[in-house]
Write a protein that holds these residues in place. Structure first.
Motif, PDB file in Angstrom:
ATOM      1  N   PHE A  43      17.116  58.434  37.032  1.00  0.00           N
ATOM      2  CA  PHE A  43      17.619  57.987  35.739  1.00  0.00           C
ATOM      3  C   PHE A  43      17.890  56.492  35.799  1.00  0.00           C
ATOM      4  CE2 PHE A  43      20.964  59.925  38.266  1.00  0.00           C
ATOM      5  CZ  PHE A  43      21.878  58.898  38.395  1.00  0.00           C
ATOM      6  N   ASN A  44      18.066  55.879  34.634  1.00  0.00           N
ATOM      7  CA  ASN A  44      18.284  54.436  34.547  1.00  0.00           C
ATOM      8  C   ASN A  44      19.788  54.159  34.456  1.00  0.00           C
ATOM      9  OD1 ASN A  44      18.548  51.747  33.724  1.00  0.00           O
ATOM     10  ND2 ASN A  44      16.576  51.782  32.677  1.00  0.00           N
ATOM     11  N   GLU A  45      20.386  53.799  35.592  1.00  0.00           N
ATOM     12  CA  GLU A  45      21.832  53.562  35.638  1.00  0.00           C
ATOM     13  C   GLU A  45      22.287  52.502  34.646  1.00  0.00           C
ATOM     14  OE1 GLU A  45      19.934  53.725  38.314  1.00  0.00           O
ATOM     15  OE2 GLU A  45      20.799  55.276  39.583  1.00  0.00           O
ATOM     16  N   ARG A  46      21.589  51.388  34.628  1.00  0.00           N
ATOM     17  CA  ARG A  46      22.000  50.277  33.763  1.00  0.00           C
ATOM     18  C   ARG A  46      22.049  50.700  32.293  1.00  0.00           C
ATOM     19  NH1 ARG A  46      19.594  44.531  35.692  1.00  0.00           N
ATOM     20  NH2 ARG A  46      20.386  44.618  37.809  1.00  0.00           N
ATOM     21  N   GLU A  47      21.016  51.383  31.864  1.00  0.00           N
ATOM     22  CA  GLU A  47      20.953  51.830  30.473  1.00  0.00           C
ATOM     23  C   GLU A  47      22.062  52.838  30.172  1.00  0.00           C
ATOM     24  OE1 GLU A  47      17.917  54.633  28.092  1.00  0.00           O
ATOM     25  OE2 GLU A  47      17.003  52.821  28.933  1.00  0.00           O
ATOM     26  N   LEU A  48      22.231  53.803  31.062  1.00  0.00           N
ATOM     27  CA  LEU A  48      23.252  54.833  30.838  1.00  0.00           C
ATOM     28  C   LEU A  48      24.662  54.247  30.863  1.00  0.00           C
ATOM     29  CD1 LEU A  48      21.738  57.748  32.953  1.00  0.00           C
ATOM     30  CD2 LEU A  48      21.838  57.576  30.452  1.00  0.00           C
ATOM     31  N   ILE A  49      24.906  53.336  31.788  1.00  0.00           N
ATOM     32  CA  ILE A  49      26.225  52.704  31.871  1.00  0.00           C
ATOM     33  C   ILE A  49      26.479  51.857  30.627  1.00  0.00           C
ATOM     34  CG2 ILE A  49      27.602  51.018  33.162  1.00  0.00           C
ATOM     35  CD1 ILE A  49      26.225  52.193  35.723  1.00  0.00           C
ATOM     36  N   ALA A  50      25.456  51.152  30.151  1.00  0.00           N
ATOM     37  CA  ALA A  50      25.600  50.357  28.931  1.00  0.00           C
ATOM     38  C   ALA A  50      25.940  51.237  27.736  1.00  0.00           C
ATOM     39  CB  ALA A  50      24.320  49.568  28.668  1.00  0.00           C
ATOM     40  N   GLN A  51      25.499  52.490  27.784  1.00  0.00           N
ATOM     41  CA  GLN A  51      25.787  53.437  26.711  1.00  0.00           C
ATOM     42  C   GLN A  51      27.159  54.101  26.885  1.00  0.00           C
ATOM     43  OE1 GLN A  51      22.532  56.213  26.855  1.00  0.00           O
ATOM     44  NE2 GLN A  51      21.032  54.696  26.210  1.00  0.00           N
ATOM     45  N   GLY A  52      27.842  53.775  27.973  1.00  0.00           N
ATOM     46  CA  GLY A  52      29.167  54.340  28.205  1.00  0.00           C
ATOM     47  C   GLY A  52      29.156  55.651  28.964  1.00  0.00           C
ATOM     48  N   LEU A  58      30.050  56.547  37.603  1.00  0.00           N
ATOM     49  CA  LEU A  58      30.670  57.152  38.781  1.00  0.00           C
ATOM     50  C   LEU A  58      29.659  57.305  39.912  1.00  0.00           C
ATOM     51  CD1 LEU A  58      33.221  58.488  39.963  1.00  0.00           C
ATOM     52  CD2 LEU A  58      32.464  60.630  38.934  1.00  0.00           C
ATOM     53  N   ALA A  59      28.456  57.751  39.577  1.00  0.00           N
ATOM     54  CA  ALA A  59      27.416  57.921  40.595  1.00  0.00           C
ATOM     55  C   ALA A  59      27.048  56.585  41.240  1.00  0.00           C
ATOM     56  CB  ALA A  59      26.182  58.579  39.988  1.00  0.00           C
ATOM     57  N   LEU A  60      26.894  55.550  40.426  1.00  0.00           N
ATOM     58  CA  LEU A  60      26.549  54.236  40.973  1.00  0.00           C
ATOM     59  C   LEU A  60      27.699  53.665  41.801  1.00  0.00           C
ATOM     60  CD1 LEU A  60      24.585  51.899  41.276  1.00  0.00           C
ATOM     61  CD2 LEU A  60      25.422  50.996  39.103  1.00  0.00           C
ATOM     62  N   ARG A 110      19.073  65.000  37.005  1.00  0.00           N
ATOM     63  CA  ARG A 110      18.809  63.914  36.056  1.00  0.00           C
ATOM     64  C   ARG A 110      19.418  64.212  34.694  1.00  0.00           C
ATOM     65  NH1 ARG A 110      13.015  61.378  34.076  1.00  0.00           N
ATOM     66  NH2 ARG A 110      13.936  60.025  32.511  1.00  0.00           N
ATOM     67  N   SER A 111      19.131  65.375  34.147  1.00  0.00           N
ATOM     68  CA  SER A 111      19.645  65.691  32.810  1.00  0.00           C
ATOM     69  C   SER A 111      21.167  65.800  32.817  1.00  0.00           C
ATOM     70  CB  SER A 111      19.007  66.968  32.266  1.00  0.00           C
ATOM     71  OG  SER A 111      19.335  68.083  33.074  1.00  0.00           O
ATOM     72  N   ALA A 112      21.735  66.299  33.937  1.00  0.00           N
ATOM     73  CA  ALA A 112      23.199  66.405  34.004  1.00  0.00           C
ATOM     74  C   ALA A 112      23.856  65.026  33.936  1.00  0.00           C
ATOM     75  CB  ALA A 112      23.611  67.137  35.278  1.00  0.00           C
ATOM     76  N   ILE A 113      23.319  64.069  34.677  1.00  0.00           N
ATOM     77  CA  ILE A 113      23.879  62.711  34.643  1.00  0.00           C
ATOM     78  C   ILE A 113      23.634  62.079  33.274  1.00  0.00           C
ATOM     79  CG2 ILE A 113      23.700  60.373  35.602  1.00  0.00           C
ATOM     80  CD1 ILE A 113      25.171  62.260  37.466  1.00  0.00           C
ATOM     81  N   GLU A 114      22.436  62.248  32.758  1.00  0.00           N
ATOM     82  CA  GLU A 114      22.123  61.672  31.446  1.00  0.00           C
ATOM     83  C   GLU A 114      23.018  62.247  30.348  1.00  0.00           C
ATOM     84  OE1 GLU A 114      17.903  62.363  31.198  1.00  0.00           O
ATOM     85  OE2 GLU A 114      17.434  60.443  32.154  1.00  0.00           O
ATOM     86  N   GLN A 115      23.446  63.501  30.505  1.00  0.00           N
ATOM     87  CA  GLN A 115      24.337  64.131  29.531  1.00  0.00           C
ATOM     88  C   GLN A 115      25.809  63.825  29.808  1.00  0.00           C
ATOM     89  OE1 GLN A 115      23.294  68.292  29.613  1.00  0.00           O
ATOM     90  NE2 GLN A 115      21.215  67.898  28.899  1.00  0.00           N
TER      91      GLN A 115
END
Length: 141
Positions: A43-52, A58-60, A110-115
């Motif tokens: 997954f894309n950490e930067r994008e997900l973190i930017a989305q809150g 936490l994973a990063l 992946r989907s769990a982190i993205e969700q």
């Protein structure tokens, strides 16, 4: 008193460059490890973190700390730059292998982190930290 200051100055002049070299080397290794971590995760950490997304943050964060622990052990126990580089790279590889295995074992990671599943992120952090502590212990032992 002048002798004391002369001794202190001489110690700083001889030790500070080595300290800075080792510290900067370890910082570069940490940045390399973090960059590689972000490349291998699904997954894309930067994008997900930017989305809150707290789970991604936490994973990063767990990855950063888990890479830092064995790097710190390497830094504390080696006085030769090449040893710090070699064992630092090995420490990073062990941590990256850990996250790779964990993502394979946790189906739907992946989907769990993205969700935003914080529970799975917390388990990943726990696994990473456990291996980091063992990794660090093996390096100093």
């Amino acid at each position: 008193m002048a002798d004391l200051f002369a001794t202190l100055w001489q110690t700083l002049n001889s030790g500070l460059p080595i300290l800075l070299l080792h510290f900067v080397t370890t910082l570069v290794l940490l940045a390399l490890g973090a960059a590689l971590y972000m490349v291998i995760t699904p997954f894309n950490e930067r994008e997900l973190i930017a989305q809150g997304n707290i789970a991604a943050g936490l994973a990063l964060s767990g990855a950063l700390v888990s890479i830092t622990i064995p790097l710190a052990a390497t830094l504390a126990t080696n006085h030769i730059w090449l040893d710090i580089m070699l064992w630092g790279i090995i420490a990073i590889l062990v941590q990256l292998l850990t996250v790779t295995i964990a993502t394979v074992l946790f189906r739907g990671f992946r989907s769990a982190i993205e969700q935003g599943n914080i529970a799975i992120a917390a388990v990943l952090v726990g696994v990473q930290l456990a291996i980091a502590l063992l990794n660090a212990g093996a390096m100093v032992g």
